[in-house]
Motif scaffolding. Structure first.
Motif, PDB file in Angstrom:
ATOM      1  N   ILE A 191      -4.535   6.251  -6.824  1.00 20.34           N
ATOM      2  CA  ILE A 191      -5.777   5.511  -6.592  1.00 20.34           C
ATOM      3  C   ILE A 191      -5.479   4.104  -6.080  1.00 20.34           C
ATOM      4  CG2 ILE A 191      -7.753   4.457  -7.764  1.00 20.34           C
ATOM      5  CD1 ILE A 191      -7.769   6.973  -9.599  1.00 20.34           C
ATOM      6  N   THR A 192      -4.530   3.442  -6.714  1.00 21.30           N
ATOM      7  CA  THR A 192      -4.185   2.084  -6.297  1.00 21.30           C
ATOM      8  C   THR A 192      -3.612   2.079  -4.892  1.00 21.30           C
ATOM      9  OG1 THR A 192      -3.708   1.523  -8.603  1.00 21.30           O
ATOM     10  CG2 THR A 192      -2.913  -0.001  -6.937  1.00 21.30           C
ATOM     11  N   GLY A 193      -2.848   3.127  -4.563  1.00 17.92           N
ATOM     12  CA  GLY A 193      -2.284   3.219  -3.221  1.00 17.92           C
ATOM     13  C   GLY A 193      -3.344   3.284  -2.139  1.00 17.92           C
ATOM     14  N   GLN A 194      -4.403   4.036  -2.374  1.00 19.61           N
ATOM     15  CA  GLN A 194      -5.504   4.095  -1.406  1.00 19.61           C
ATOM     16  C   GLN A 194      -6.162   2.725  -1.241  1.00 19.61           C
ATOM     17  OE1 GLN A 194      -6.893   8.400  -3.075  1.00 19.61           O
ATOM     18  NE2 GLN A 194      -8.330   7.452  -1.654  1.00 19.61           N
ATOM     19  N   LEU A 195      -6.288   2.007  -2.333  1.00 16.26           N
ATOM     20  CA  LEU A 195      -6.885   0.672  -2.284  1.00 16.26           C
ATOM     21  C   LEU A 195      -6.006  -0.302  -1.506  1.00 16.26           C
ATOM     22  CD1 LEU A 195      -7.963   0.485  -6.031  1.00 16.26           C
ATOM     23  CD2 LEU A 195      -9.516   0.769  -4.089  1.00 16.26           C
ATOM     24  N   ILE A 196      -4.707  -0.198  -1.707  1.00 17.63           N
ATOM     25  CA  ILE A 196      -3.767  -1.103  -1.049  1.00 17.63           C
ATOM     26  C   ILE A 196      -3.829  -0.947   0.466  1.00 17.63           C
ATOM     27  CG2 ILE A 196      -1.305  -1.585  -0.692  1.00 17.63           C
ATOM     28  CD1 ILE A 196      -0.922  -0.990  -3.696  1.00 17.63           C
ATOM     29  N   VAL A 197      -3.947   0.288   0.931  1.00 19.60           N
ATOM     30  CA  VAL A 197      -4.046   0.530   2.370  1.00 19.60           C
ATOM     31  C   VAL A 197      -5.184  -0.286   2.972  1.00 19.60           C
ATOM     32  CG1 VAL A 197      -4.583   2.259   4.134  1.00 19.60           C
ATOM     33  CG2 VAL A 197      -2.992   2.814   2.288  1.00 19.60           C
ATOM     34  N   GLU A 198      -6.348  -0.278   2.309  1.00 22.88           N
ATOM     35  CA  GLU A 198      -7.507  -1.015   2.815  1.00 22.88           C
ATOM     36  C   GLU A 198      -7.363  -2.517   2.584  1.00 22.88           C
ATOM     37  OE1 GLU A 198      -9.709   0.455   4.703  1.00 22.88           O
ATOM     38  OE2 GLU A 198      -8.537   2.272   4.361  1.00 22.88           O
ATOM     39  N   ALA A 199      -6.770  -2.896   1.468  1.00 24.35           N
ATOM     40  CA  ALA A 199      -6.570  -4.321   1.186  1.00 24.35           C
ATOM     41  C   ALA A 199      -5.697  -4.958   2.250  1.00 24.35           C
ATOM     42  CB  ALA A 199      -5.934  -4.490  -0.195  1.00 24.35           C
ATOM     43  N   GLU A 200      -4.665  -4.253   2.683  1.00 17.72           N
ATOM     44  CA  GLU A 200      -3.768  -4.796   3.702  1.00 17.72           C
ATOM     45  C   GLU A 200      -4.439  -4.875   5.071  1.00 17.72           C
ATOM     46  OE1 GLU A 200       0.631  -3.665   1.961  1.00 17.72           O
ATOM     47  OE2 GLU A 200      -0.250  -2.377   3.509  1.00 17.72           O
ATOM     48  N   LYS A 201      -5.403  -3.981   5.317  1.00 16.82           N
ATOM     49  CA  LYS A 201      -6.157  -4.077   6.572  1.00 16.82           C
ATOM     50  C   LYS A 201      -7.041  -5.320   6.567  1.00 16.82           C
ATOM     51  CE  LYS A 201      -6.470   0.933   7.411  1.00 16.82           C
ATOM     52  NZ  LYS A 201      -7.407   2.082   7.470  1.00 16.82           N
ATOM     53  N   MET A 202      -7.647  -5.606   5.420  1.00 16.81           N
ATOM     54  CA  MET A 202      -8.544  -6.749   5.301  1.00 16.81           C
ATOM     55  C   MET A 202      -7.785  -8.069   5.198  1.00 16.81           C
ATOM     56  SD  MET A 202     -11.294  -5.089   2.620  1.00 16.81           S
ATOM     57  CE  MET A 202     -12.287  -6.582   2.453  1.00 16.81           C
ATOM     58  N   TYR A 203      -6.604  -8.016   4.561  1.00 15.88           N
ATOM     59  CA  TYR A 203      -5.802  -9.220   4.343  1.00 15.88           C
ATOM     60  C   TYR A 203      -4.369  -8.924   4.795  1.00 15.88           C
ATOM     61  CZ  TYR A 203      -9.764 -10.567   1.430  1.00 15.88           C
ATOM     62  OH  TYR A 203     -11.023 -10.867   0.977  1.00 15.88           O
ATOM     63  N   PRO A 204      -4.085  -9.044   6.100  1.00 17.98           N
ATOM     64  CA  PRO A 204      -2.779  -8.666   6.650  1.00 17.98           C
ATOM     65  C   PRO A 204      -1.579  -9.338   5.981  1.00 17.98           C
ATOM     66  CG  PRO A 204      -4.350  -9.019   8.408  1.00 17.98           C
ATOM     67  CD  PRO A 204      -5.017  -9.482   7.153  1.00 17.98           C
ATOM     68  N   GLU A 205      -1.771 -10.542   5.431  1.00 10.77           N
ATOM     69  CA  GLU A 205      -0.650 -11.224   4.776  1.00 10.77           C
ATOM     70  C   GLU A 205      -0.121 -10.428   3.595  1.00 10.77           C
ATOM     71  OE1 GLU A 205      -4.468 -13.002   3.016  1.00 10.77           O
ATOM     72  OE2 GLU A 205      -3.740 -12.290   4.959  1.00 10.77           O
ATOM     73  N   ALA A 206      -0.973  -9.562   3.025  1.00  8.67           N
ATOM     74  CA  ALA A 206      -0.564  -8.766   1.869  1.00  8.67           C
ATOM     75  C   ALA A 206       0.413  -7.657   2.243  1.00  8.67           C
ATOM     76  CB  ALA A 206      -1.789  -8.170   1.185  1.00  8.67           C
ATOM     77  N   LYS A 207       0.586  -7.395   3.539  1.00 12.55           N
ATOM     78  CA  LYS A 207       1.551  -6.386   3.964  1.00 12.55           C
ATOM     79  C   LYS A 207       2.969  -6.792   3.607  1.00 12.55           C
ATOM     80  CE  LYS A 207      -1.199  -4.689   7.871  1.00 12.55           C
ATOM     81  NZ  LYS A 207      -1.264  -4.519   9.346  1.00 12.55           N
ATOM     82  N   GLN A 208       3.188  -8.078   3.386  1.00 14.56           N
ATOM     83  CA  GLN A 208       4.515  -8.570   3.041  1.00 14.56           C
ATOM     84  C   GLN A 208       4.820  -8.449   1.547  1.00 14.56           C
ATOM     85  OE1 GLN A 208       6.359  -9.371   5.693  1.00 14.56           O
ATOM     86  NE2 GLN A 208       4.530  -8.917   6.895  1.00 14.56           N
ATOM     87  N   TRP A 209       3.826  -8.082   0.759  1.00 16.58           N
ATOM     88  CA  TRP A 209       4.020  -8.032  -0.688  1.00 16.58           C
ATOM     89  C   TRP A 209       4.781  -6.784  -1.113  1.00 16.58           C
ATOM     90  CZ3 TRP A 209      -1.593  -9.421  -2.678  1.00 16.58           C
ATOM     91  CH2 TRP A 209      -1.866 -10.752  -2.339  1.00 16.58           C
ATOM     92  N   ASP A 210       5.519  -6.917  -2.175  1.00 19.62           N
ATOM     93  CA  ASP A 210       6.207  -5.783  -2.794  1.00 19.62           C
ATOM     94  C   ASP A 210       5.320  -5.290  -3.934  1.00 19.62           C
ATOM     95  OD1 ASP A 210       8.006  -3.944  -3.673  1.00 19.62           O
ATOM     96  OD2 ASP A 210       9.356  -5.376  -4.636  1.00 19.62           O
ATOM     97  N   TRP A 211       4.387  -4.415  -3.595  1.00 15.21           N
ATOM     98  CA  TRP A 211       3.385  -3.954  -4.543  1.00 15.21           C
ATOM     99  C   TRP A 211       4.014  -3.157  -5.686  1.00 15.21           C
ATOM    100  CZ3 TRP A 211      -1.795  -5.195  -3.987  1.00 15.21           C
ATOM    101  CH2 TRP A 211      -2.201  -5.688  -2.742  1.00 15.21           C
ATOM    102  N   GLU A 212       3.536  -3.396  -6.886  1.00 13.15           N
ATOM    103  CA  GLU A 212       3.982  -2.635  -8.051  1.00 13.15           C
ATOM    104  C   GLU A 212       2.809  -2.470  -9.027  1.00 13.15           C
ATOM    105  OE1 GLU A 212       8.029  -3.396  -9.760  1.00 13.15           O
ATOM    106  OE2 GLU A 212       7.870  -5.244  -8.588  1.00 13.15           O
ATOM    107  N   VAL A 213       2.789  -1.336  -9.711  1.00 10.50           N
ATOM    108  CA  VAL A 213       1.783  -1.126 -10.743  1.00 10.50           C
ATOM    109  C   VAL A 213       2.443  -0.388 -11.904  1.00 10.50           C
ATOM    110  CG1 VAL A 213       0.936   1.072  -9.785  1.00 10.50           C
ATOM    111  CG2 VAL A 213      -0.551  -0.317 -11.251  1.00 10.50           C
TER     112      VAL A 213
END
Length: 258
Positions: free
Chosen positions: A56-78
């Motif tokens: 679920i979080t992965g699907q959200l991240i895909v859209e979050a990175e589209k809206m906020y491109p700077e977040a593509k550089q983050w090392d996401w963890e949950v």
């Protein structure tokens, strides 16, 4: 004397710590915060639950990175922390998140409702709320005069500020966000969730469940929100505006966590 910034919704923020500093500090603080749970055998011990949260979080991240491109550089963890009596979730800067089993087992959220929780946490990071909280924490510990925008131009003071950054990042998680920040996370989160294919009306139904589980008291991770009735009203007003983004059959990509 204090540094100022503007949030994604146009709100003025106290920002003595830059977003990049907050991301770096959180990268150090996150594993330290989880270390205690790992030593107690409470970290990621339920594979099916962890997989669900990651999906679920992965699907959200895909859209979050589209809206906020700077977040593509983050090392996401949950992470999923096995504490059945804790109805809570939290996030640090740079996409570092955790949710407690108590929230999932007591509230029994649908996927749409769980997405609202995680989108809310993602939004705190996207809106630099952690950096804002760190700024408040550091200002109270070290003093506004030392951490003023002018002082931060001096390498001696910048070094002193960074020394306490990891501590401030940890403290920021335990401090309640302002009501303005919580409303902001709700507003950003419900849109991210809708774009990711999750029903916007689930935000209000989640709140009903959370309130019932907590017997009318605000759940811990939402303890600075307005009264339940007010919040539910706001979410219901936001939901129809988000329906234009909601296409449930078009978003089934899984994000590969680092």
């Amino acid at each position: 004397m204090a540094a100022c910034a503007t949030s994604p919704t146009g709100r003025s923020q106290l920002m003595l710590v830059s977003p990049n500093q907050a991301v770096k500090a959180s990268a150090s603080a996150y594993p330290e915060k989880l270390k205690k749970y790992a030593e107690e055998g409470k970290l990621n011990t339920k594979p099916k639950m962890l997989e669900r949260v990651k999906r679920i979080t992965g699907q959200l991240i895909v859209e979050a990175e589209k809206m906020y491109p700077e977040a593509k550089q983050w090392d996401w963890e949950v992470a999923v922390i096995d504490e059945p009596d804790t109805v809570n979730a939290w996030s640090m800067a740079g996409g570092k998140m955790a949710i407690y089993t108590g929230l999932i087992e007591k509230v029994k959220p649908t996927d749409d409702e769980l997405a609202q929780v995680m989108a809310h946490e993602i939004s705190h990071a996207l809106a630099n709320h952690v950096a804002e909280q760190m700024s408040v924490a550091m200002a109270s510990q070290i003093g506004l005069a030392v951490l003023s925008a002018t002082a931060l131009k001096d390498n001696r003071y910048r070094s002193a500020a960074l020394t306490g950054a990891a501590l401030a990042a940890t403290l920021a998680v335990s401090l309640p966000y302002s009501r303005a920040a919580e409303r902001e996370a709700d507003k950003i989160g419900i849109e991210i969730a809708a774009r990711a294919g999750f029903d916007p009306y689930a935000a209000a139904s989640l709140w009903k469940k959370m309130t019932k589980v907590n017997k009318g008291a605000p759940p811990e991770f939402l303890n600075t929100h307005p009264a339940a009735a007010s919040r539910e009203k706001t979410l219901l007003e936001l939901a129809p505006k988000m329906m234009k983004y909601y296409h449930p059959n078009e978003h089934h990509l899984r994000y590969r966590f680092h």
